[in-house]
Design an enzyme around this catalytic site. Structure first.
Site, PDB file in Angstrom:
ATOM      1  N   SER A 110      10.857  21.373  58.299  1.00 15.57           N
ATOM      2  CA  SER A 110       9.998  21.798  57.191  1.00 15.57           C
ATOM      3  C   SER A 110       8.520  21.884  57.573  1.00 15.57           C
ATOM      4  O   SER A 110       7.713  22.326  56.771  1.00 15.57           O
ATOM      5  CB  SER A 110      10.161  20.848  55.999  1.00 15.57           C
ATOM      6  N   GLY A 111       8.159  21.438  58.771  1.00 13.97           N
ATOM      7  CA  GLY A 111       6.764  21.513  59.202  1.00 13.97           C
ATOM      8  C   GLY A 111       5.963  20.239  58.987  1.00 13.97           C
ATOM      9  O   GLY A 111       4.734  20.278  59.007  1.00 13.97           O
TER      10      GLY A 111
ATOM     11  N   SER B 118      12.325  17.827  54.525  1.00 16.67           N
ATOM     12  CA  SER B 118      13.550  17.824  55.326  1.00 16.67           C
ATOM     13  C   SER B 118      13.238  18.137  56.787  1.00 16.67           C
ATOM     14  O   SER B 118      12.095  18.421  57.144  1.00 16.67           O
ATOM     15  CB  SER B 118      14.516  18.886  54.777  1.00 16.67           C
TER      16      SER B 118
ATOM     17  N   CYS C 194      19.271  24.249  51.129  1.00 13.63           N
ATOM     18  CA  CYS C 194      18.837  24.025  49.752  1.00 13.63           C
ATOM     19  C   CYS C 194      19.865  23.107  49.078  1.00 13.63           C
ATOM     20  O   CYS C 194      20.922  22.818  49.642  1.00 13.63           O
ATOM     21  CB  CYS C 194      18.725  25.350  48.993  1.00 13.63           C
TER      22      CYS C 194
ATOM     23  N   GLN D 165      10.059   7.264  58.762  1.00 25.26           N
ATOM     24  CA  GLN D 165      11.348   6.810  58.245  1.00 25.26           C
ATOM     25  C   GLN D 165      12.078   5.914  59.245  1.00 25.26           C
ATOM     26  O   GLN D 165      12.955   5.147  58.866  1.00 25.26           O
ATOM     27  CB  GLN D 165      12.241   7.994  57.854  1.00 25.26           C
TER      28      GLN D 165
ATOM     29  N   GLU E 281       7.228  10.305  62.040  1.00 22.54           N
ATOM     30  CA  GLU E 281       8.600   9.809  61.898  1.00 22.54           C
ATOM     31  C   GLU E 281       8.650   8.414  61.280  1.00 22.54           C
ATOM     32  O   GLU E 281       9.372   7.525  61.732  1.00 22.54           O
ATOM     33  CB  GLU E 281       9.328   9.832  63.252  1.00 22.54           C
TER      34      GLU E 281
END
Length: 192
Positions: A21-22, A18, A178, A92, A90
């Site tokens: 998240s690193g 997500s 979450c 996506q 990136e």
């Protein structure tokens, strides 16, 4: 003989998760280690991603590495010369041809390291990421921390309205949640 074969053995590594998240941090870490090993590294990012810099891959923690912005995955094949390692951030945001490009680079003996969001703001698989994960030799899913409860976060909750798929933003636009807190946030926003 073995070392010669090992040097030419390409592979695909995917780092996904997500927002916050690193992913990019891990991508930069792997690329800098490759540079430290005196490997020729080339790094690409979508030209549309200008949040922090036009010609650098930059993590949310402000770590960076020089990169080449490209409009299409095919450009990577034209620009990659004698690279040992290719980094792509990136992913996506690219179209599905990124999968074929990554496969072609790996088949040429190049280590391809790709970072990207695995799901979009609505929790659906994002662009070419599922296909990249399917063809990768290694997939690492990293997690943020849920800003509501402190559990592991795997969702990128959009704080602003609108249903456009691509909306660049930071903590003013997205928050990591979450599953439970994401479902609660989406349910409460649907009722408004």
């Amino acid at each position: 003989m073995f070392l010669e074969y090992a040097k030419k053995s390409g592979r695909i590594e995917v780092i996904c998760g997500s927002m916050f998240s690193g992913k990019t941090e891990e991508l930069i870490r792997r690329l800098k280690r490759a540079q430290f090993a005196n490997l020729k590294v080339e790094i690409y990012k979508p030209a549309v991603d200008v949040r922090y810099s036009e010609d650098q891959v930059v993590s949310h923690d402000a770590h960076s590495i020089p990169s080449t912005p490209v409009d299409s995955p095919a450009s990577m094949l034209l620009l990659t010369s004698d690279a040992d390692v290719v980094g792509i951030d990136e992913a996506q945001f690219f179209d599905d041809t990124i999968v074929e490009v990554a496969q072609t680079l790996a088949d040429r003996g190049i280590r391809v390291i790709i970072a990207g969001l695995d799901t979009d703001f609505s929790g659906k698989p994002f662009g070419p990421m599922p296909a990249l994960m399917a063809v990768a030799e290694d997939v690492q899913k990293v997690h943020a921390i849920c800003v509501k409860c402190g559990d592991l976060a795997n969702r990128s909750h959009r704080l602003t309205s609108g249903d456009q798929l691509v909306m660049l933003g930071e903590k003013d636009v997205y928050e990591p949640l979450c599953r439970h807190c994401y479902n609660k946030a989406v349910t409460s926003s649907d009722g408004d």
